[in-house]
Design a protein around this motif. Structure first.
Motif, PDB file in Angstrom:
ATOM      1  N   THR A 149       0.847  -1.186   0.000  1.00  0.00           N
ATOM      2  CA  THR A 149       0.000   0.000   0.000  1.00  0.00           C
ATOM      3  C   THR A 149       0.884   1.239   0.000  1.00  0.00           C
ATOM      4  O   THR A 149       1.971   1.254   0.584  1.00  0.00           O
ATOM      5  CB  THR A 149      -0.948   0.061   1.216  1.00  0.00           C
TER       6      THR A 149
ATOM      7  N   ARG B  47       0.027   7.678  -6.079  1.00  0.00           N
ATOM      8  CA  ARG B  47       0.488   6.865  -7.202  1.00  0.00           C
ATOM      9  C   ARG B  47       1.957   7.091  -7.532  1.00  0.00           C
ATOM     10  O   ARG B  47       2.546   6.342  -8.319  1.00  0.00           O
ATOM     11  CB  ARG B  47      -0.392   7.158  -8.424  1.00  0.00           C
TER      12      ARG B  47
ATOM     13  N   HIS C 226       0.916  -6.785  -6.022  1.00  0.00           N
ATOM     14  CA  HIS C 226      -0.185  -5.845  -6.223  1.00  0.00           C
ATOM     15  C   HIS C 226       0.148  -4.581  -5.442  1.00  0.00           C
ATOM     16  O   HIS C 226       0.814  -4.639  -4.406  1.00  0.00           O
ATOM     17  CB  HIS C 226      -1.521  -6.419  -5.729  1.00  0.00           C
TER      18      HIS C 226
ATOM     19  N   VAL D 109      -1.822  -1.111  -3.829  1.00  0.00           N
ATOM     20  CA  VAL D 109      -3.057  -0.398  -3.531  1.00  0.00           C
ATOM     21  C   VAL D 109      -2.706   1.047  -3.218  1.00  0.00           C
ATOM     22  O   VAL D 109      -1.939   1.322  -2.295  1.00  0.00           O
ATOM     23  CB  VAL D 109      -3.797  -1.023  -2.329  1.00  0.00           C
TER      24      VAL D 109
ATOM     25  N   THR E  44      -3.878   4.131  -1.631  1.00  0.00           N
ATOM     26  CA  THR E  44      -4.950   4.333  -0.659  1.00  0.00           C
ATOM     27  C   THR E  44      -5.708   5.641  -0.849  1.00  0.00           C
ATOM     28  O   THR E  44      -6.840   5.759  -0.378  1.00  0.00           O
ATOM     29  CB  THR E  44      -4.401   4.261   0.770  1.00  0.00           C
TER      30      THR E  44
ATOM     31  N   GLU F 274      -6.766   6.594  -3.678  1.00  0.00           N
ATOM     32  CA  GLU F 274      -7.636   6.373  -4.837  1.00  0.00           C
ATOM     33  C   GLU F 274      -8.494   5.118  -4.707  1.00  0.00           C
ATOM     34  O   GLU F 274      -9.526   5.005  -5.367  1.00  0.00           O
ATOM     35  CB  GLU F 274      -6.798   6.247  -6.113  1.00  0.00           C
ATOM     36  N   GLN F 275      -8.050   4.167  -3.899  1.00  0.00           N
ATOM     37  CA  GLN F 275      -8.709   2.869  -3.835  1.00  0.00           C
ATOM     38  C   GLN F 275      -9.123   2.544  -2.396  1.00  0.00           C
ATOM     39  O   GLN F 275      -8.460   2.961  -1.441  1.00  0.00           O
ATOM     40  CB  GLN F 275      -7.764   1.769  -4.335  1.00  0.00           C
ATOM     41  N   GLU F 276     -10.200   1.788  -2.265  1.00  0.00           N
ATOM     42  CA  GLU F 276     -10.621   1.287  -0.964  1.00  0.00           C
ATOM     43  C   GLU F 276      -9.851  -0.008  -0.704  1.00  0.00           C
ATOM     44  O   GLU F 276      -9.875  -0.932  -1.523  1.00  0.00           O
ATOM     45  CB  GLU F 276     -12.135   1.042  -0.970  1.00  0.00           C
ATOM     46  N   ILE F 277      -9.163  -0.078   0.433  1.00  0.00           N
ATOM     47  CA  ILE F 277      -8.229  -1.175   0.665  1.00  0.00           C
ATOM     48  C   ILE F 277      -8.932  -2.531   0.629  1.00  0.00           C
ATOM     49  O   ILE F 277      -8.468  -3.478  -0.018  1.00  0.00           O
ATOM     50  CB  ILE F 277      -7.499  -0.990   2.012  1.00  0.00           C
TER      51      ILE F 277
ATOM     52  N   ALA G  76      -9.904  -3.565  -2.935  1.00  0.00           N
ATOM     53  CA  ALA G  76      -8.734  -3.825  -3.767  1.00  0.00           C
ATOM     54  C   ALA G  76      -8.059  -5.137  -3.381  1.00  0.00           C
ATOM     55  O   ALA G  76      -7.643  -5.918  -4.254  1.00  0.00           O
ATOM     56  CB  ALA G  76      -7.750  -2.669  -3.655  1.00  0.00           C
TER      57      ALA G  76
ATOM     58  N   ASP H 179     -10.165  -8.110  -4.463  1.00  0.00           N
ATOM     59  CA  ASP H 179      -9.979  -8.348  -5.904  1.00  0.00           C
ATOM     60  C   ASP H 179      -8.669  -9.078  -6.154  1.00  0.00           C
ATOM     61  O   ASP H 179      -8.600 -10.015  -6.958  1.00  0.00           O
ATOM     62  CB  ASP H 179      -9.981  -7.022  -6.667  1.00  0.00           C
TER      63      ASP H 179
END
Length: 331
Positions: A176, A180, A193, A195, A197, A199-202, A205, A208
């Motif tokens: 995390t 970006r 991967h 994540v 944080t 921009e994305q819900e942990i 993500a 997924d």
């Protein structure tokens, strides 16, 4: 006389100053070392500012880890000789010892022979990061093939060490990062991967990324409100290891997720095991094997000279770095 960095009051980087102090001879169980390079750690900035796990006794020294050359041995120290190249590891209180200096007395229990083929700068960047990650992921977490692990603040030296250790045992490191800006570098560093944080819900993500299973381990130095979101991303009977308190806000216990998933949340520092010779030996063997086969390789963000220790701490607290900050010590 030694040139020693100390602070006489707590505060920002500018409270650090150089003091000329007598070194003296090592006492029983100690050694005197000539410092070649110092690895910087967030814990030292927190100690300097008065927000660490223990309060400093002023005037206070700083510094947990360094690469060094042995100058003299105290009584009862076996397995070392003057002239040996060694690594000082974080296994003591900075109220008792500190390696921000050109020469220092250190306890022998906090010294390891420098790994073969590892440079002076690299050896100052290894031990806090890899010991901290090993203790959480391998010794406590029993991380193994196929396990997903969330690594928060992954661009730190400890986070990058955790990514490498996870990959070395066939696990799936999920990094995390707040923005970006460092995402591509984290993928290059081995994250399966990433994540972002902001921009994305942990939870979404990670679900997924894991096919809905969640992560069995969380390795987090931040704490704070994000702990609730991390809990949502965990698997049944997952374990969250919180090894720092970078967040200034309180860390709530995520009671609903903990009940639903039978989660374990616990605090952790490497001081749990570094004074245990058997566990330290296992950690050192794991790390040295990884360094030898190339699976573990410290990432150096930037180097400074000891004269620029204030600027080095400013950079440490900027959160701009990717990897370890090392300070070299001219002689």
């Amino acid at each position: 006389m030694a040139r020693v960095v100390r602070f006489h009051r707590t505060g920002g980087p500018d409270v650090m100053q150089f003091d000329d102090l007598p070194v003296g001879d090592p006492q029983r169980g100690e050694m005197r070392v000539r410092i070649e390079a110092i690895g910087l750690n967030r814990a030292e900035a927190m100690f300097r500012s008065g927000t660490y796990l223990e309060d400093p006794r002023l005037p206070a020294r700083l510094g947990y880890e360094a690469s060094a050359i042995i100058e003299a041995l105290g009584d009862g120290v076996d397995g070392f000789a003057p002239g040996d190249s060694v690594s000082v590891i974080p296994a003591f209180s900075m109220n008792d010892y500190g390696v921000y200096a050109d020469t220092a007395i250190v306890p022998a229990y906090a010294v390891l022979q420098r790994p073969t083929g590892v440079s002076t700068i690299e050896s100052a960047a290894v031990w806090m990061a890899y010991l901290t990650a090993w203790g959480a992921l391998i010794d406590i977490g029993r991380l193994g093939r196929g396990d997903a692990v969330i690594i928060s603040a992954a661009s730190s030296s400890v986070g990058l060490a955790a990514i490498q250790i996870a990959n070395s045992v066939g696990a799936v490191p999920i990094a995390t990062t707040r923005t970006r800006a460092k995402a591509a570098a984290l993928v290059k560093a081995g994250a399966a991967h990433v994540v972002v944080t902001s921009e994305q819900e942990i939870g979404a993500a990670v679900n997924d990324a894991t096919g809905g299973k969640g992560a069995r381990l969380v390795f987090d130095p931040v704490g704070g409100p994000q702990a609730a979101a991390l809990a949502q991303a965990m698997s049944h009977r997952g374990v969250m290891l919180i090894y720092g308190a970078l967040a200034t806000a309180p860390t709530p216990f995520p009671i609903i997720a903990a009940l639903q998933k039978a989660l374990t949340l616990r605090g952790y520092t490497l001081f749990e095991f570094v004074r245990d010779p058997e566990r330290l030996a296992r950690a050192a063997a794991f790390i040295e094997d990884g360094l030898a086969d190339g699976g573990l390789e410290p990432i150096i963000a930037k180097t400074f000279s000891l004269d620029a220790i204030v600027q080095a701490h400013v950079y440490l607290e900027s959160n701009e770095q990717f990897g370890k900050i090392v300070v070299t010590v001219p002689h």
